[in-house]
Design a protein around this motif. Structure first.
Motif: not given
Length: 183
Positions: A146, A169, A172-173, A175-177, A179
């Motif tokens: 990233y 966790w 989720d990270h 996807k949400n942190s 992208g």
């Protein structure tokens, strides 16, 4: 047109086999067929596949992991070999120009390796990650990807951990942190 590479992280006997030194066991074994499918799909199209493998030495007390985890993925041991069907398919494709095997000595597949350089030489902009452990080596590698500007895809069917809450966790990270596309 986006160019994609498959990054297979630490799918070794020590991380996946029942008797592995730092195994995630059944969760890691359950993703084997999916990883094989992804390798076969990339290989059929002759797209780049990078096998990133943790490398440690028997006497390595200075390494930061030596205080956190038991010795694992020791050079020259069966524990460091790719696990099961992934090893079988690797043995059949390893002499192709689009197949790469790189040692890594940290969680992050980019740290101290030529991975970024090799990806950029090939104009690869998108990375698909599979392997173990979701919340350790896959996570740290995805964060670097990233930060280096790569687009990321991670399927929940292709990653696993010995820590179920850490696995959830990390997904989720991603996807949400980061992208990432999380399938």
């Amino acid at each position: 047109m986006k160019k994609t590479a498959l990054i297979v992280v630490d799918y070794s006997n020590d991380f996946v086999a029942d008797n592995g030194k730092l195994t995630c066991g059944l969760p890691g074994q359950q993703i084997e067929d999916y990883i094989v499918e992804r390798i076969e799909a990339y290989n059929k199209k002759q797209h780049d596949i990078f096998f990133m493998m943790d490398l440690h030495y028997e006497e390595n007390n200075y390494h930061p992991e030596s205080n956190l985890f038991p010795p694992h993925n020791i050079i020259g041991t069966v524990g460091r070999e790719l696990y099961g069907k992934v090893n079988d398919i690797y043995q059949n494709i390893l002499f192709n120009d689009h197949i790469h095997y790189l040692d890594k000595t940290r969680y992050d597949a980019f740290c101290g390796t030529s991975l970024d350089l090799m990806l950029r030489e090939r104009n690869i902009t998108h990375l698909e990650f599979v392997g173990v452990c979701t919340d350790i080596c896959v996570l740290h590698s995805a964060i670097s990807a990233y930060n280096l500007g790569y687009a990321i895809t991670i399927s929940h069917r292709g990653v696993a951990s010995f820590n179920p809450s850490g696995h959830a966790w990390a997904l989720d990270h991603f996807k949400n942190s980061l992208g990432a596309v999380v399938e």
